[in-house]
Design an enzyme around this catalytic site. Structure first.
Site, PDB file in Angstrom:
ATOM      1  CG  HIS A  60      -1.933   1.107   1.218  1.00  0.00           C
ATOM      2  ND1 HIS A  60      -3.277   0.878   1.480  1.00  0.00           N
ATOM      3  CD2 HIS A  60      -1.833   2.435   0.980  1.00  0.00           C
ATOM      4  CE1 HIS A  60      -3.931   2.020   1.403  1.00  0.00           C
ATOM      5  NE2 HIS A  60      -3.079   2.991   1.098  1.00  0.00           N
ATOM      6  CG  HIS A  78      -0.835   6.971  -1.127  1.00  0.00           C
ATOM      7  ND1 HIS A  78      -2.040   7.070  -1.789  1.00  0.00           N
ATOM      8  CD2 HIS A  78      -1.105   6.295   0.021  1.00  0.00           C
ATOM      9  CE1 HIS A  78      -2.997   6.495  -1.071  1.00  0.00           C
ATOM     10  NE2 HIS A  78      -2.452   6.006   0.029  1.00  0.00           N
ATOM     11  NE  ARG A  93       0.685  11.953  -2.261  1.00  0.00           N
ATOM     12  CZ  ARG A  93      -0.356  11.467  -1.602  1.00  0.00           C
ATOM     13  NH1 ARG A  93      -1.259  10.719  -2.224  1.00  0.00           N
ATOM     14  NH2 ARG A  93      -0.512  11.700  -0.312  1.00  0.00           N
ATOM     15  CE  LYS A 136      -7.860   1.832  -1.091  1.00  0.00           C
ATOM     16  NZ  LYS A 136      -6.776   2.738  -0.739  1.00  0.00           N
ATOM     17  CG  HIS A 175     -10.225   4.166   2.805  1.00  0.00           C
ATOM     18  ND1 HIS A 175      -9.048   4.861   2.940  1.00  0.00           N
ATOM     19  CD2 HIS A 175     -11.038   4.595   3.805  1.00  0.00           C
ATOM     20  CE1 HIS A 175      -9.146   5.691   3.978  1.00  0.00           C
ATOM     21  NE2 HIS A 175     -10.343   5.549   4.512  1.00  0.00           N
ATOM     22  CG  HIS A 184      -5.311   2.019   5.567  1.00  0.00           C
ATOM     23  ND1 HIS A 184      -6.678   1.910   5.699  1.00  0.00           N
ATOM     24  CD2 HIS A 184      -5.113   2.769   4.459  1.00  0.00           C
ATOM     25  CE1 HIS A 184      -7.260   2.580   4.722  1.00  0.00           C
ATOM     26  NE2 HIS A 184      -6.346   3.107   3.962  1.00  0.00           N
ATOM     27  CG  ASP A 192      -1.960   4.768   3.920  1.00  0.00           C
ATOM     28  OD1 ASP A 192      -1.981   5.170   2.741  1.00  0.00           O
ATOM     29  OD2 ASP A 192      -2.778   5.135   4.777  1.00  0.00           O
TER      30      ASP A 192
HETATM   31  C1  NCD Z   1      -3.792   8.974   1.806  1.00  0.00           C
HETATM   32  C2  NCD Z   1      -3.258  10.005   0.821  1.00  0.00           C
HETATM   33  O1  NCD Z   1      -2.805  11.068   1.249  1.00  0.00           O
HETATM   34  O2  NCD Z   1      -3.291   9.735  -0.386  1.00  0.00           O
HETATM   35  N1  NCD Z   1      -3.939   9.585   3.090  1.00  0.00           N
HETATM   36  C3  NCD Z   1      -3.969   8.961   4.277  1.00  0.00           C
HETATM   37  O3  NCD Z   1      -4.208   9.624   5.299  1.00  0.00           O
HETATM   38  N2  NCD Z   1      -3.743   7.669   4.391  1.00  0.00           N
HETATM   39  C4  NCD Z   1      -5.068   8.407   1.311  1.00  0.00           C
HETATM   40  C5  NCD Z   1      -5.497   7.155   2.030  1.00  0.00           C
HETATM   41  O4  NCD Z   1      -4.925   6.086   1.848  1.00  0.00           O
HETATM   42  O5  NCD Z   1      -6.453   7.229   2.826  1.00  0.00           O
HETATM   43 ZN    ZN Z   2      -3.474   4.989   1.416  1.00  0.00          ZN
END
Ligand code: NCD
Ligand code: ZN
Length: 344
Positions: A13, A15, A17, A99, A136, A174, A247
């Site tokens: 998991h 991110h 960007r 997702k 989620h 998560h 995450d």
């Molecule tokens: C994540 C994000 O910033 O993309 N933020 C978070 O608080 N975990 C999005 C997500 O996974 O909920």
């Molecule tokens: Zn996330």
């Protein structure tokens, strides 16, 4: 010095960007992980296979040819996703999951699903394609207390979903509560959960310790100590349906330290080290490898990674800030010590 060598782990998991922001953060993950499930909540979201493949190319373009890192792409599920798009994604060979974001639940979740029932026909397609649904797991009803949103989601959405789609592989992302831990443990073989470092190491006091701490704000929100302990026990238990998903979700400092600060914590710079700390605290470092490098790959039906990484028990200072495109970000545990270090 104590050292630990484990099969190269995967982050199920992440991110990353895009653009300059991604360029700043991606190597933190590449150094530690063999593969990562790449979250599709860009703006605009990754809703088509073409977008997923373009995004994958952006990621690969940041890496050297011999990095060995494999981004495992995902599609962002909407109520308008055509069934064919899922089939197309599966056929591409690069999209590994879909997702589910409840509409409005978190960062860039505006295009998410308003009612799970509206996507039931698409879930049939996921079953037929043997593609996992990544969830989620929070309700967005403003009447529900923010600390109860995961627990209520289990009863209102997840339990009925699993009853109805018995062949659907689901990753409850998560997880943060005792109820989620219990639900996964007693759930079927096709249900698993990822666990983040922040939900293992921090409870909700960390949000208010000495004043409001925006860099500890993420979703699902940090929970009470009782829940942290349950999640900690699950991760370190050796149970095969709990595995690593950081995450890690970078945001510019200015977006976090603002009147409407956004959710997400950046942990990729010391992710596997933080998990090592957790397993070390639990007195079962021998179980770190299964949690980090075996359980997730097995659940996804992927081969385990070939290479290894080595960690040393050696304290180092985490920088107060890191570069994030043209801006900066404040990483997890900024300016404090990390107990384990990745051997380069
Ligand atoms: C994540 C994000 O910033 O993309 N933020 C978070 O608080 N975990 C999005 C997500 O996974 O909920
Ligand atoms: Zn996330």
């Amino acid at each position: 010095m104590q050292t630990l060598t484990i099969t190269r782990p995967d982050d199920f998991h992440l991110h990353l960007r895009d653009g300059k922001a991604m360029t700043s953060v991606v190597m933190d993950s590449v150094r530690r992980f063999g593969r990562a499930i790449i979250m599709p909540n860009l703006n605009p979201p990754i809703i088509t296979t073409k977008q997923a493949l373009d995004y994958r190319n952006h990621i690969l373009a940041c890496l050297s040819e011999d990095s060995g890192f494999e981004p495992l792409m995902t599609l962002y599920l909407t109520e308008d996703t055509p069934a064919d798009e899922i089939i197309h994604a599966r056929k591409s060979g690069h999209v590994y999951a879909v997702k589910y974001y409840p509409a409005g639940a978190t960062t860039h979740a505006e295009s998410g699903v308003r009612n799970m029932k509206n996507v039931y026909p698409l879930l049939e397609v996921l079953v037929a394609q043997n593609m996992p649904l990544l969830v989620h797991g929070e309700v967005t009803d403003p009447e529900v207390d923010i600390f109860d949103r995961e627990r209520v989601f289990i009863d209102q959405v997840l339990a009925p979903l699993l009853d109805r789609f018995q062949g659907l592989r689901v990753v409850f992302e998560h997880i943060t509560t005792r109820q989620a831990v219990e639900f996964v443990k007693k759930g079927p073989e096709n249900l698993a959960a990822t666990i983040t470092p922040q939900h293992l190491l921090l409870n909700r006091n960390a949000l208010f310790n000495g004043g409001f701490q925006p860099h500890h704000f993420c979703l699902p929100i940090l929970k009470a100590e009782e829940h942290r302990q349950a999640v900690f026990a699950a991760a370190t238990s050796g149970h095969p349906r709990f595995f690593l998903g950081t995450d890690s979700a970078p945001h510019a400092r200015s977006e976090k330290e603002s009147a409407c600060g956004c959710a997400g914590m950046y942990s990729a710079h010391c992710a596997i080290e933080l998990y090592a700390e957790v397993f070390s605290l639990a007195g079962c470092l021998d179980r770190l490898e299964a949690f980090s490098s075996h359980h997730g790959a097995d659940f996804y039906g992927l081969p385990r990674n070939q290479g290894t990484i080595t960690l040393e028990k050696r304290s180092w200072a985490i920088p107060a800030t890191l570069t994030f495109g043209d801006k900066e970000l404040v990483p997890f545990r900024a300016g404090k010590e990390c107990q384990w270090k990745l051997k380069q």
